[in-house]
Scaffold this motif. Structure first.
Motif, PDB file in Angstrom:
ATOM      1  N   LYS A   1       0.825  -1.214   0.000  1.00  0.00           N
ATOM      2  CA  LYS A   1       0.000   0.000   0.000  1.00  0.00           C
ATOM      3  C   LYS A   1       0.857   1.262   0.000  1.00  0.00           C
ATOM      4  CE  LYS A   1      -4.230  -1.944   1.858  1.00  0.00           C
ATOM      5  NZ  LYS A   1      -5.316  -1.837   2.847  1.00  0.00           N
TER       6      LYS A   1
ATOM      7  N   GLY B   1      -0.325   1.201  -9.587  1.00  0.00           N
ATOM      8  CA  GLY B   1      -1.708   0.888  -9.264  1.00  0.00           C
ATOM      9  C   GLY B   1      -1.848  -0.529  -8.767  1.00  0.00           C
ATOM     10  N   PRO B   2      -3.103  -0.973  -8.530  1.00  0.00           N
ATOM     11  CA  PRO B   2      -3.340  -2.326  -8.018  1.00  0.00           C
ATOM     12  C   PRO B   2      -2.734  -3.436  -8.859  1.00  0.00           C
ATOM     13  CG  PRO B   2      -5.325  -1.005  -7.843  1.00  0.00           C
ATOM     14  CD  PRO B   2      -4.342  -0.182  -8.606  1.00  0.00           C
TER      15      PRO B   2
ATOM     16  N   ARG C   1      -6.112   3.661   1.328  1.00  0.00           N
ATOM     17  CA  ARG C   1      -4.828   3.786   0.642  1.00  0.00           C
ATOM     18  C   ARG C   1      -4.423   5.236   0.439  1.00  0.00           C
ATOM     19  NH1 ARG C   1      -6.516  -0.679  -3.775  1.00  0.00           N
ATOM     20  NH2 ARG C   1      -6.125  -2.546  -2.530  1.00  0.00           N
TER      21      ARG C   1
ATOM     22  N   ALA D   1       2.755  -3.505  -6.290  1.00  0.00           N
ATOM     23  CA  ALA D   1       1.551  -3.680  -5.483  1.00  0.00           C
ATOM     24  C   ALA D   1       1.235  -5.158  -5.260  1.00  0.00           C
ATOM     25  CB  ALA D   1       0.360  -2.992  -6.152  1.00  0.00           C
TER      26      ALA D   1
ATOM     27  N   GLN E   1       1.792   1.831  -3.597  1.00  0.00           N
ATOM     28  CA  GLN E   1       0.682   2.285  -4.427  1.00  0.00           C
ATOM     29  C   GLN E   1       0.456   3.792  -4.343  1.00  0.00           C
ATOM     30  OE1 GLN E   1      -2.963  -0.211  -4.641  1.00  0.00           O
ATOM     31  NE2 GLN E   1      -1.833  -1.683  -3.405  1.00  0.00           N
TER      32      GLN E   1
END
Length: 408
Positions: free
Chosen positions: A116, A125-126, A256, A131, A119
């Motif tokens: 996290k 990103g995810p 997040r 990540a 990110q």
């Protein structure tokens, strides 16, 4: 004065750097404040936490006093001197199991927190590799935990461990005063996990410049006292904030996009990375004492350390539910190491009748230890903690946010 005489035969390697009391305290605090501090806690358990502090403090000092009586310089040697080879094997299994499972929990925590953190980097990103918890765990193992674990002397970790502790500021939410369920005995096991440091007490005691019972008592009071303050701060703030929605890893409750918590995750993640090698030291010493029974060669040292770290990493990759890991380690290994074995050694070594005033507390601790073990294992099976790694909580998604929280 007997309290100022180092009766335990401390190992003095040539040229080995010794710890000051402050440096030893930092290592001891870091040993206590691991992943257990962010485990699921609650405000109603503040008094049990305080009681466990006094019990842990008491039994740590009992260990060193037992070492003085028997002339031994390790937890294993003390138990073998007191209960023979069967006791030695039981303790060795527990001493291996506790730090081994703890290292698994440290890897899970690293994967939870640092993914996290990454990110928040623009462009991550995810779906990005940074990540991905598996990649982050492998990266931290290769770059940090394995190289640090390859040190031979625990003293070298003192400087590494000084700089990484932090406390996160929490913001209260609604429904903050819903109290703990009747199965709160599970949290007692988790708190036991958070406070255990008995397995490396002799290591840190032996690293003191002046290893005496009086100095060790000061280190113990300072270290365990500091740890209970940190744990209480996390428990109270976490309970007020999330109540029934508290996750096994409390950082999982935060969104997040919270920059302050992101900084906290970053600091705590590196604190855990710095704690991992200290547990690896203990695990390696248990293997050395049980299997090799001699000082390891350089090749053996590297091989055994690498195998231990590899095994922990392999088990932490497929499993990511921190709460269950902490509870299981607490009731299965931490509880006997804290509440049962130290007072049992003291009772066995005490002269005269067993039913006398000085033995009341040790007898009580043994009875409580067996109760927590049996009840805790039953509760873990019946009421396992929920786990939602990597899933944003409902209140983090704007479209799902409402003033009324959904039922637990």
């Amino acid at each position: 004065d007997e309290e100022e005489t180092p009766l335990i035969p401390v190992r003095k390697d040539s040229g080995k750097q010794r710890h000051t009391m402050m440096s030893a305290s930092f290592n001891f605090i870091n040993s206590i404040i691991g992943s257990g501090i962010i485990g699921k806690n609650s405000l109603p358990l503040f008094f049990p936490t305080l009681c466990l502090y006094f019990m842990a403090d008491y039994t740590i000092i009992l260990l060193i006093k037992g070492g003085n009586i028997t002339g031994t310089n390790s937890y294993q040697a003390l138990v073998q001197s007191t209960f023979g080879f069967p006791g030695f094997l039981i303790l060795s299994a527990l001493q291996f199991l506790y730090p081994f499972i703890a290292m698994i929990s440290y890897n899970i925590t690293t994967g939870d927190t640092l993914t996290k953190v990454f990110q928040r980097i623009p462009g991550v990103g995810p779906g990005h590799i940074l990540a991905e918890r598996h990649f982050v765990i492998l990266l931290s193992t290769i770059v940090f935990t394995l190289p640090l674990s390859l040190y031979r002397n625990v003293e070298k970790l003192g400087k590494v461990n000084l700089s990484y502790h932090t406390i996160v500021v929490f913001v209260p939410t609604q429904n903050a005063w819903s109290f703990a369920n009747w199965n709160a005995i599970q949290a007692v096991g988790l708190i036991s996990f958070a406070f255990i440091c008995h397995h490396n007490s002799f290591l840190i005691y032996g690293s003191l410049e002046k290893p005496t019972v009086a100095n060790w008592s000061r280190v113990t009071h300072t270290s365990v006292g500091s740890a209970v303050l940190f744990s209480a701060a996390f428990a109270v703030a976490g309970y007020i904030t999330f109540t029934g929605y508290t996750q096994g890893d409390i950082f999982e409750n935060y969104c997040r996009d919270d920059d302050l918590v992101t900084f906290g995750r970053f600091c705590f993640g590196f604190s855990i990375i710095a704690t991992f090698p200290l547990e690896c030291f203990v695990t390696r010493e248990v293997v050395t004492n049980v299997i090799c029974r001699r000082e390891l060669s350089k090749m053996e040292h590297v091989l055994i350390t690498s195998l231990i770290v590899l095994a922990c990493t392999s088990l932490s990759l497929p499993y990511d539910c921190l709460g269950v890991v902490l509870e299981l380690n607490g009731v299965l290994s931490a509880t006997p190491l804290i509440f049962i074995i130290p007072p049992a050694c003291f009772l066995k070594l005490s002269p005269g009748r067993k039913l006398q005033c000085q033995n009341v507390i040790p007898i009580f601790l043994i009875a409580m230890g067996f109760f927590v073990m049996i009840t805790g294992l039953i509760m873990i099976g019946l009421y396992p903690q929920d786990c939602s790694h990597g899933v944003e909580m409902f209140y983090c998604v704007q479209s799902n946010f409402s003033s009324t929280a959904p039922p637990v």
